[in-house]
Design an enzyme around this catalytic site. Structure first.
Site, short mmCIF file in Angstrom:
data_model
loop_
_atom_site.label_atom_id
_atom_site.label_comp_id
_atom_site.label_asym_id
_atom_site.label_seq_id
_atom_site.Cartn_x
_atom_site.Cartn_y
_atom_site.Cartn_z
N ASN A 107 0.82 -1.21 0.00
CA ASN A 107 0.00 0.00 0.00
C ASN A 107 0.85 1.26 0.00
O ASN A 107 1.95 1.27 0.55
CB ASN A 107 -0.93 0.00 1.22
N ASP A 109 -0.52 4.22 1.09
CA ASP A 109 -1.36 5.21 1.78
C ASP A 109 -0.79 5.72 3.11
O ASP A 109 -1.41 6.58 3.74
CB ASP A 109 -2.76 4.62 2.01
N HIS A 124 5.73 -0.66 -2.91
CA HIS A 124 5.21 0.09 -4.07
C HIS A 124 5.27 1.60 -3.87
O HIS A 124 4.60 2.35 -4.58
CB HIS A 124 3.77 -0.34 -4.36
N CYS A 135 17.49 14.25 -10.95
CA CYS A 135 18.60 13.94 -10.02
C CYS A 135 18.23 12.84 -9.02
O CYS A 135 19.08 12.38 -8.27
CB CYS A 135 19.06 15.20 -9.29
N CYS A 176 17.00 21.19 -8.46
CA CYS A 176 17.90 21.10 -9.61
C CYS A 176 17.19 21.54 -10.90
O CYS A 176 17.80 21.58 -11.96
CB CYS A 176 18.44 19.67 -9.77
N GLY A 213 -5.19 -9.14 3.60
CA GLY A 213 -5.89 -8.34 2.60
C GLY A 213 -5.15 -8.13 1.29
O GLY A 213 -5.13 -7.01 0.78
N THR A 214 -4.59 -9.20 0.75
CA THR A 214 -4.00 -9.08 -0.59
C THR A 214 -4.52 -10.20 -1.48
O THR A 214 -4.70 -11.33 -1.02
CB THR A 214 -2.45 -9.07 -0.55
#
Ligand code: OAD
Length: 271
Positions: A107, A109, A124, A135, A176, A213-214
């Site tokens: 997640n 979040d 992720h 850069c 930059c 929860g995946t």
């Protein structure tokens, strides 16, 4: 289920300090963040072919810039308004009691950190973090800063004409002079190697992996449970429905993370 929770509580107490959690969008569902798959999921509304990869996003942006801006604003606003739920808070409590060693999450979040978890490995990326395309410098925005950025983007009138100038207004600029992008992983991009190394390191040592929860569909994250199993870990899965990882699990508890995790904690407290 009762029986499973009792056995899982025993496993957790037996493996105190050598337990890792791998979480997915399901743990944040009770915080009001839609999952990706299934009815009402993000990919139900926005085609992943167009919105989950940089090539698709750029192509969509060129053809219809407001669509991509709306997608970004919708996702960011949901995350900005979300609060950690009992599932996130329960995992943080397990870490605070030296039972849980680390959380590996897909997640973006920031809710595990919001709940107080310290050792969080983000495979992720994180919606609050931006990185310079030139850069590579990274910036972590506060909730206020991300909120202001979303508000500013909502006020920009975008059309196809003058798109490159508008792009500069949309994405923040690095010191930059380079353009910034969200530091999140899109489909087809490599996962951050340092986070992946930390995940493998934790999984090699862990004796119990909590899968929460995946759907277990997106690799390489979905390969991590097999890695943990091959390294000697047992697997507990908490999910509203069986996933593609259920066949690997030693225990499966069907239900919401925000209900199951507190009930495990309650039993640990009674032991
Ligand atoms: P998915 O949307 O694929 O799966 C969510 C899972 O959570 C499903 O198995 C649901 O059954 C389960 N679930 C839903 N609500 C729950 C609840 N309250 N308690 C417990 N389980 C619940 O989400 P992920 O597996 O996280 O990647 O998706 C993996 C990756 O695919 C994401 O990180 C994202 C996405 O495309 C990228 O964008 C790179």
């Amino acid at each position: 289920m009762q029986d499973n929770i009792e056995k899982i509580t025993e496993e957790i107490l037996k493996n105190k300090g050598r337990i890792v959690a791998l979480t997915g969008a399901g743990i944040s569902e009770e915080s009001g963040i839609p999952t990706f798959r299934g009815r009402g999921g993000l990919w139900d509304k926005y085609s992943p072919n167009l919105y989950a990869n940089i090539g698709g996003l750029i192509a969509t942006f060129i053809v219809n810039p407001p669509k991509v801006v709306n997608f970004f604003v919708e996702v960011a606003e949901v995350i900005l308004h979300a609060e950690p739920n009992q599932g996130h808070l329960g995992l943080a409590e397990l870490e605070g009691s030296d039972i849980l060693k680390a959380i590996i999450t897909q997640n973006i979040d920031n809710l595990h950190q919001g709940a107080g978890s310290k050792n969080v490995i983000e495979l992720h990326g994180n919606a609050y973090q931006w990185k310079c395309r030139r850069c590579g410098k990274k910036y972590k925005l506060s909730t206020k800063e991300l909120g202001e950025m979303v508000q500013r983007i909502k006020n920009i009138k975008i059309s196809r004409w003058g798109l490159s100038n508008k792009l500069k207004e949309i994405a923040p600029t690095c010191t930059c002079g380079g353009n910034m992008r969200p530091d999140v992983v899109f489909f087809g991009e490599l996962l951050p190697q340092d986070e992946l190394d930390r995940a493998y390191n934790e999984l090699e040592k862990c004796k119990l992996l909590l899968l929460v929860g995946t759907s277990g569909i997106v690799h390489p994250a979905a390969s991590l449970p097999s890695y943990a199993k091959a390294s000697g870990a047992r697997i507990v899965e908490i999910n509203k429905q069986p996933s593609s990882l259920t066949s690997l699990a030693d225990y499966f508890i069907k239900g919401s993370a925000g209900v199951i995790i507190p009930s495990i904690l309650e039993r640990i407290g009674n032991n």
